[in-house]
Design an enzyme around this catalytic site. Structure first.
Site, PDB file in Angstrom:
ATOM      1  N   TRP A 189       0.864  -1.174   0.000  1.00 24.58           N
ATOM      2  CA  TRP A 189       0.000   0.000   0.000  1.00 24.58           C
ATOM      3  C   TRP A 189       0.907   1.233   0.000  1.00 24.58           C
ATOM      4  CZ3 TRP A 189      -0.422   4.034   3.649  1.00 24.58           C
ATOM      5  CH2 TRP A 189      -1.309   5.041   3.213  1.00 24.58           C
ATOM      6  N   GLU A 230      -2.968  -2.910  -2.659  1.00 21.72           N
ATOM      7  CA  GLU A 230      -4.116  -2.310  -1.966  1.00 21.72           C
ATOM      8  C   GLU A 230      -4.479  -0.944  -2.540  1.00 21.72           C
ATOM      9  OE1 GLU A 230      -3.527  -1.892   2.239  1.00 21.72           O
ATOM     10  OE2 GLU A 230      -5.516  -1.042   2.571  1.00 21.72           O
ATOM     11  N   LYS A 232      -7.013   2.579  -2.939  1.00 21.48           N
ATOM     12  CA  LYS A 232      -7.627   3.540  -2.018  1.00 21.48           C
ATOM     13  C   LYS A 232      -8.336   4.616  -2.827  1.00 21.48           C
ATOM     14  CE  LYS A 232      -6.473   5.971   2.229  1.00 21.48           C
ATOM     15  NZ  LYS A 232      -5.677   5.856   3.437  1.00 21.48           N
ATOM     16  N   ASP A 263      -9.762  -2.914   1.010  1.00 25.22           N
ATOM     17  CA  ASP A 263      -9.879  -2.433   2.387  1.00 25.22           C
ATOM     18  C   ASP A 263     -11.289  -1.836   2.534  1.00 25.22           C
ATOM     19  OD1 ASP A 263      -7.685  -0.930   4.703  1.00 25.22           O
ATOM     20  OD2 ASP A 263      -9.788  -0.361   4.545  1.00 25.22           O
ATOM     21  N   HIS A 266     -11.747   1.921   2.086  1.00 26.82           N
ATOM     22  CA  HIS A 266     -11.116   2.605   0.950  1.00 26.82           C
ATOM     23  C   HIS A 266     -12.032   2.887  -0.233  1.00 26.82           C
ATOM     24  CE1 HIS A 266      -6.705   1.722   2.227  1.00 26.82           C
ATOM     25  NE2 HIS A 266      -7.433   2.274   3.168  1.00 26.82           N
ATOM     26  N   HIS A 290      -8.745  -6.211   3.840  1.00 27.02           N
ATOM     27  CA  HIS A 290      -8.358  -5.451   5.026  1.00 27.02           C
ATOM     28  C   HIS A 290      -9.653  -5.039   5.690  1.00 27.02           C
ATOM     29  CE1 HIS A 290      -3.967  -3.892   4.679  1.00 27.02           C
ATOM     30  NE2 HIS A 290      -4.045  -5.189   4.806  1.00 27.02           N
ATOM     31  N   ASP A 298     -12.479   7.209   6.094  1.00 24.06           N
ATOM     32  CA  ASP A 298     -11.630   6.031   6.320  1.00 24.06           C
ATOM     33  C   ASP A 298     -10.930   6.157   7.670  1.00 24.06           C
ATOM     34  OD1 ASP A 298      -9.991   3.801   5.856  1.00 24.06           O
ATOM     35  OD2 ASP A 298      -8.460   5.004   4.875  1.00 24.06           O
ATOM     36  N   ASP A 300     -10.593   4.102  10.231  1.00 21.93           N
ATOM     37  CA  ASP A 300      -9.949   2.940  10.844  1.00 21.93           C
ATOM     38  C   ASP A 300     -10.413   2.675  12.270  1.00 21.93           C
ATOM     39  OD1 ASP A 300      -8.080   1.892   8.730  1.00 21.93           O
ATOM     40  OD2 ASP A 300      -7.428   3.974   8.778  1.00 21.93           O
ATOM     41  N   ASP A 330      -7.343  -4.384   9.813  1.00 20.89           N
ATOM     42  CA  ASP A 330      -6.584  -3.147   9.584  1.00 20.89           C
ATOM     43  C   ASP A 330      -7.322  -1.959  10.176  1.00 20.89           C
ATOM     44  OD1 ASP A 330      -4.865  -1.192   8.780  1.00 20.89           O
ATOM     45  OD2 ASP A 330      -5.541  -1.153   6.700  1.00 20.89           O
TER      46      ASP A 330
HETATM   47  C1  RNT Z   1      -3.940   2.778   4.649  1.00 20.83           C
HETATM   48  C2  RNT Z   1      -4.058   1.326   4.343  1.00 20.83           C
HETATM   49  C3  RNT Z   1      -2.945   0.464   4.856  1.00 20.83           C
HETATM   50  C4  RNT Z   1      -2.507   0.811   6.268  1.00 20.83           C
HETATM   51  C5  RNT Z   1      -1.471  -0.119   6.848  1.00 20.83           C
HETATM   52  C6  RNT Z   1      -0.892   0.416   8.115  1.00 20.83           C
HETATM   53  O1  RNT Z   1      -5.048   3.488   4.296  1.00 20.83           O
HETATM   54  O2  RNT Z   1      -5.284   0.839   4.797  1.00 20.83           O
HETATM   55  O3  RNT Z   1      -3.305  -0.867   4.753  1.00 20.83           O
HETATM   56  O4  RNT Z   1      -3.597   0.853   7.121  1.00 20.83           O
HETATM   57  O5  RNT Z   1      -0.517  -0.379   5.915  1.00 20.83           O
HETATM   58 ZN    ZN Z   2      -5.573  -1.288   4.620  1.00 22.82          ZN
END
Ligand code: RNT
Ligand code: ZN
Length: 422
Positions: A189, A230, A232, A263, A266, A290, A298, A300, A330
């Site tokens: 990523w 990955e 986004k 993810d 994302h 993820h 986003d 998290d 994640d």
């Molecule tokens: C960031 C991505 C990525 C990170 C990690 C820490 O938006 O989701 O996967 O969260 O690499």
């Molecule tokens: Zn991620």
């Protein structure tokens, strides 16, 4: 501690209930046992890593908030936390490491200089506790990523630095997979993107494509290493353009036989990834997820047992894709007990899979094929009130892990004895 007789009795009752619907709880538990969640090391220390004692997450468009005491500051502390997490979870897990979590032994090792030796103690530890490892290059929290570009950078010095870094992570991950006897997923990523309107999107994407081609020149056996990419939609500071968009990596992954990583945070806030799974798998052999929880953006947040995670698990089970999809957590929340954050998220994923495994999928498919849509909808709603919790409690009990809210007490004890002394 909960009374095992009550748990057993509740399980027998649940088993009968599910049997009436046409599903077998013992079989569901057996299948659940095979699902290994990759635990993200970075929840334990707010994505700081061990490059230097003061290291913290910087740049990259991702953000940790919260200052709850007790975060892991050393490798020993992080390992102790992960061992605690594993002891509170039924089933088997994996650990997902980032490159900044190397065992650098006080040495300053820049990202383009990391070697297998810096991860050997992790491999040995993983072997000792019987888990597999996954890996990630760390393309943020570094001066060469401050301008928001890494392998799609027009600055050759920076670009080559990051290309070298990622090449090295592939080599290290392959060694992890080889030594541990289970392929390590190396997930790439990058934060690359632009805060404001970008003109040469095509140019950046062409550079990204060329850099990836260079990175993947070296081939490793699939039993050791699986490369993943990955995508986004946006990040803080990359609101207007992200070079590695969904379409970019979907195309790249399918053309070059790489894994795609979806993810949950994302995509557009109302867009969910569940429905993408059976589409991507028509064209790709494998997929990485993820699992995160976005709140308005986003953000998290800790994964919880919500509609989205249920839909993801259902889609995987309904598509018979368990062996094709790898699941990694994640998220990073520094505002609550970090061990608790792991357990809530990992257990939510397990419950979602158990729920999906207990669905009478064949029956539902048949109703659908025969156009019986009222019956399909009715069954789906009836299933929601079935005693899933009793089956999950039983699964925890037979795995000698805390049942129900008992894990809260255990986390309190760990906080008193370990975390509060850091
Ligand atoms: C960031 C991505 C990525 C990170 C990690 C820490 O938006 O989701 O996967 O969260 O690499
Ligand atoms: Zn991620």
């Amino acid at each position: 501690m909960r009374n095992s007789e009550t748990i057993e009795r509740a399980y027998q009752y649940a088993k009968a209930q599910y049997a009436e619907m046409g599903t077998n709880t013992d079989e569901a538990i057996n299948k659940l046992e095979s699902i290994k969640i990759s635990l993200h090391c970075w929840q334990a220390d707010d994505v700081a890593g061990f490059e230097s004692p003061e290291a913290e997450l910087e740049g990259g468009g991702i953000q940790v908030t919260g200052n709850y005491p007790g975060k892991a500051k050393t490798i020993a502390q992080l390992r102790s936390d992960i061992e605690k997490v594993i002891s509170l979870l039924p089933g088997k897990q994996r650990l997902n490491l980032h490159a900044i979590y190397g065992d650098f032994m006080g040495e300053k090792v820049d990202r383009d200089k990391i070697e297998i030796k810096h991860f050997q103690s992790w491999i040995d530890w993983a072997k000792q506790i019987g888990i597999g490892l996954d890996f990630n290059p760390t393309c943020f929290s570094h001066p060469y990523a401050d301008d928001g570009f890494t392998i799609s950078s027009k600055n050759e010095l920076h670009r080559n630095f990051w290309i070298e870094h990622i090449k090295r992570t592939r080599k290290i991950a392959a060694e992890m997979g080889k030594e541990l006897g289970t392929p390590a997923i190396n997930n790439i990523w990058i934060p690359d993107g632009s805060k404001d309107i970008a003109i040469d999107r095509s140019g950046y994407r062409e550079i990204l494509k060329n850099s990836l081609d260079e990175i993947f020149k070296e081939e490793y056996p699939k039993e050791y290493l699986l490369d993943s990419l990955e995508s986004k939609l946006f990040g803080i500071g990359s609101e207007s353009m992200v070079v590695g968009s969904h379409e970019f990596y979907l195309g790249y992954a399918i053309k070059n036989n790489k894994m795609l990583c979806l993810d949950t945070g994302h995509f557009h806030p109302t867009e969910q990834i569940a429905d993408k799974i059976s589409s991507v798998l028509q064209f790709a052999d494998k997929l990485l997820l993820h699992v995160s929880r976005g709140v308005r953006w986003d953000s998290d947040h800790v994964v919880i047992y919500n509609d989205e995670i249920q839909a993801i698990a259902q889609e995987i089970i309904r598509s018979c894709a368990l062996r094709k999809v790898s699941v990694a957590l994640d998220y990073f929340d520094g505002s609550i007990n970090r061990i608790g954050a792991y357990i809530i998220g990992a257990r939510a994923v397990q419950m979602a899979f158990l729920n999906a495994l207990l669905e009478p999928t064949e029956r539902l498919k048949e109703l659908e094929t025969n156009g019986k849509y009222f019956e399909r909808l009715a069954l789906l709603d009836i299933m929601k009130a079935k005693p899933l919790g009793a089956v999950y409690d039983y699964y925890c009990m037979i795995n000698n892990t805390p049942v129900g809210e008992d894990y809260i007490c255990e986390i309190h004890d760990y906080e008193d004895e370990v975390l509060s002394k850091r």
